[in-house]
Design a protein around this motif. Structure first.
Motif, PDB file in Angstrom:
ATOM      1  N   UNK A  31       2.155   4.334  -1.871  1.00  0.00           N
ATOM      2  CA  UNK A  31       1.664   4.959  -3.102  1.00  0.00           C
ATOM      3  C   UNK A  31       2.770   5.128  -4.139  1.00  0.00           C
ATOM      4  N   UNK A  55     -13.800   4.694 -11.950  1.00  0.00           N
ATOM      5  CA  UNK A  55     -13.661   3.314 -12.426  1.00  0.00           C
ATOM      6  C   UNK A  55     -12.966   2.442 -11.379  1.00  0.00           C
ATOM      7  N   UNK A  56     -11.980   3.027 -10.716  1.00  0.00           N
ATOM      8  CA  UNK A  56     -11.232   2.271  -9.704  1.00  0.00           C
ATOM      9  C   UNK A  56     -12.118   1.935  -8.507  1.00  0.00           C
ATOM     10  N   UNK A  85       1.709   2.353 -10.286  1.00  0.00           N
ATOM     11  CA  UNK A  85       0.587   1.497 -10.702  1.00  0.00           C
ATOM     12  C   UNK A  85       0.927   0.010 -10.584  1.00  0.00           C
ATOM     13  N   UNK A 113     -11.031  -0.022 -15.144  1.00  0.00           N
ATOM     14  CA  UNK A 113     -10.217   0.793 -14.230  1.00  0.00           C
ATOM     15  C   UNK A 113      -8.809   0.974 -14.802  1.00  0.00           C
ATOM     16  N   UNK A 151       0.256  10.336   2.981  1.00  0.00           N
ATOM     17  CA  UNK A 151      -0.935   9.464   2.865  1.00  0.00           C
ATOM     18  C   UNK A 151      -1.173   8.595   4.106  1.00  0.00           C
ATOM     19  N   UNK A 181     -14.792  -0.615  -9.242  1.00  0.00           N
ATOM     20  CA  UNK A 181     -14.210  -1.960  -9.213  1.00  0.00           C
ATOM     21  C   UNK A 181     -14.072  -2.458  -7.773  1.00  0.00           C
ATOM     22  N   UNK A 182     -13.563  -1.593  -6.908  1.00  0.00           N
ATOM     23  CA  UNK A 182     -13.358  -2.019  -5.514  1.00  0.00           C
ATOM     24  C   UNK A 182     -14.685  -2.370  -4.842  1.00  0.00           C
ATOM     25  N   UNK A 185     -16.327  -8.796 -12.704  1.00  0.00           N
ATOM     26  CA  UNK A 185     -15.232  -8.206 -11.949  1.00  0.00           C
ATOM     27  C   UNK A 185     -14.009  -7.934 -12.825  1.00  0.00           C
ATOM     28  N   UNK A 223     -12.375  10.152 -14.013  1.00  0.00           N
ATOM     29  CA  UNK A 223     -12.794   8.892 -14.643  1.00  0.00           C
ATOM     30  C   UNK A 223     -12.025   7.706 -14.045  1.00  0.00           C
ATOM     31  N   UNK A 224     -10.742   7.931 -13.794  1.00  0.00           N
ATOM     32  CA  UNK A 224      -9.905   6.891 -13.178  1.00  0.00           C
ATOM     33  C   UNK A 224     -10.388   6.576 -11.760  1.00  0.00           C
ATOM     34  N   UNK A 233      -4.777  -8.238  -2.049  1.00  0.00           N
ATOM     35  CA  UNK A 233      -6.087  -7.943  -1.487  1.00  0.00           C
ATOM     36  C   UNK A 233      -6.285  -8.464  -0.080  1.00  0.00           C
ATOM     37  N   UNK A 259      -4.648  11.346  -2.347  1.00  0.00           N
ATOM     38  CA  UNK A 259      -3.458  11.184  -3.200  1.00  0.00           C
ATOM     39  C   UNK A 259      -3.383  12.294  -4.246  1.00  0.00           C
ATOM     40  N   UNK A 282     -17.386  -3.375  -6.329  1.00  0.00           N
ATOM     41  CA  UNK A 282     -17.963  -4.542  -6.984  1.00  0.00           C
ATOM     42  C   UNK A 282     -17.488  -5.867  -6.364  1.00  0.00           C
ATOM     43  N   UNK A 283     -16.313  -5.801  -5.781  1.00  0.00           N
ATOM     44  CA  UNK A 283     -15.814  -7.014  -5.118  1.00  0.00           C
ATOM     45  C   UNK A 283     -16.698  -7.422  -3.946  1.00  0.00           C
ATOM     46  N   UNK A 289     -12.257  -4.405 -13.668  1.00  0.00           N
ATOM     47  CA  UNK A 289     -10.812  -4.186 -13.502  1.00  0.00           C
ATOM     48  C   UNK A 289     -10.195  -3.625 -14.784  1.00  0.00           C
ATOM     49  N   UNK A 315       0.789  -1.242   0.000  1.00  0.00           N
ATOM     50  CA  UNK A 315       0.000   0.000   0.000  1.00  0.00           C
ATOM     51  C   UNK A 315       0.820   1.290   0.000  1.00  0.00           C
ATOM     52  N   UNK A 367      -9.261 -12.341  -9.652  1.00  0.00           N
ATOM     53  CA  UNK A 367     -10.632 -11.816  -9.578  1.00  0.00           C
ATOM     54  C   UNK A 367     -11.586 -12.605 -10.459  1.00  0.00           C
ATOM     55  N   UNK A 421      -3.462  -4.999  -5.059  1.00  0.00           N
ATOM     56  CA  UNK A 421      -4.847  -5.336  -5.369  1.00  0.00           C
ATOM     57  C   UNK A 421      -5.011  -6.849  -5.451  1.00  0.00           C
TER      58      UNK A 421
END
Lengths: 158, 172
Positions: A41, B131-132, A146, A106, B48, B135-136, A99, B127-128, A156, B160, B138-139, A103, A39, A91, A153
């Motif tokens: 960044x 969408x992110x 990223x 995203x 953060x 997704x989170x 899912x 948008x990012x 998780x 961030x 949706x899990x 993803x 985690x 996923x 992710x």
């Protein structure tokens, strides 16, 4: 599938003016990723391999610096794609297509964000050749960030 | 009390989940703010770690203690804190971009102005973010935990982005 790997491969062939290839240590970059805690960044060691590369012959010119940054970005990009693949598999087994589609959406949105962000930084330095260094550095730092985010992710398990 | 729409400037525009906010929600931004102030002096790269400090205290102090429900309510308050911070930082950068465009006075190599590049970046970020966080969530479809994951995701990404604007854009 991700387009980012393909696009970067086309854009970022690390060739200097002399035709020699400036190299970065893949081991060093992978060690950086492995040692970046969950985690975080922004991995603080991202860019170290490119810095070392800049001390190679031809590495200290603007073109050389950019080639070194791009060479490191390529490694992070490969790791990003590996982590994305792992996340997709993980996923898919728990949530199926809904899912993995989410993803993918995203990830596509992230690519657009990265491009817009780095384009803005390039513009900011429009007065000089430093802009190509700023842009290459932006791609490197965002790709590294990223790759770590996708890795975490897939884990998780906070 | 339902909190439905939170319309903000173009910097964020977000549809918050419908949250049943506890009447007694004891949210106080002080813990997060003092952490941020301290980090600003010592460790700008890792601000953060401060995100969520006040929300955690708030959830612990809520009637019935820490729960998915109390944490969701408290985190939505923390989201408000960082949304405001992002709007402030974005407005500053907008001003700097306008100055840069004025200085360039049409001589830029780029047809698109810095101000427009900034807006494009921020729209792409929105948008990012959406969408992110979709997704989170949706899990955890169908569960209350999904709402907490969602608001936590929004808060983390918003913070961030606020830090990014604060630290590195046009400030070099």
């Amino acid at each position: 599938m991700l387009r980012v790997g393909f696009m970067l491969a086309l854009m970022l062939a690390p060739v200097t003016a002399t035709g020699q290839t400036l190299k970065v240590s893949e081991t060093m970059i992978r060690t950086c990723a492995a040692e970046t805690p969950y985690a975080v960044a922004q991995p603080t060691c991202a860019g170290d391999a490119a810095n070392i590369c800049q001390s190679l012959p031809g590495g200290s010119t603007t073109n050389g610096i950019v080639a070194c940054l791009q060479a490191e970005t390529d490694i992070w990009d490969a790791m990003l794609n590996e982590e994305y693949g792992k996340a997709r598999t993980a996923f898919d087994s728990v949530g199926g297509e809904d899912l993995t589609t989410s993803l993918r959406d995203a990830q596509r949105a992230w690519i657009a964000f990265r491009d817009a962000d780095c384009a803005m930084r390039y513009h900011q330095w429009s007065g000089g050749t430093i802009r190509s260094v700023v842009s290459a550095s932006c791609h490197l730092q965002m790709t590294a960030s990223r790759a770590i985010a996708l890795r975490d992710l897939a884990r998780n398990e906070p | 009390m339902m909190r439905i729409w939170m319309m903000t400037s173009v910097a964020t525009m977000v549809l918050l989940p419908q949250l049943a906010v506890a009447q007694d929600m004891p949210y106080d931004p002080a813990a997060t703010q003092s952490c941020l102030a301290e980090m600003a002096d010592t460790d700008m790269e890792n601000t953060n770690v401060c995100v969520g400090r006040s929300a955690e205290q708030c959830a612990d102090a809520s009637t019935g203690g820490f729960s998915t429900r109390s944490m969701t309510a408290c985190m939505s308050a923390e989201y408000g804190l960082f949304d405001e911070m992002l709007n402030v930082e974005y407005a500053k950068v907008r001003g700097l971009a306008a100055d840069l465009d004025k200085q360039a006075n049409g001589t830029s190599f780029d047809d698109v102005s810095m101000g427009d590049r900034l807006v494009q970046m921020q729209r792409a970020w929105i948008a990012y973010r959406d969408a992110t966080c979709a997704f989170e969530r949706r899990q955890f479809d169908g569960g209350t935990i999904g709402e907490l994951v969602y608001i936590d995701c929004l808060t983390t990404l918003t913070a961030d982005q606020a830090f990014r604007l604060q630290n590195s854009v046009l400030g070099l």
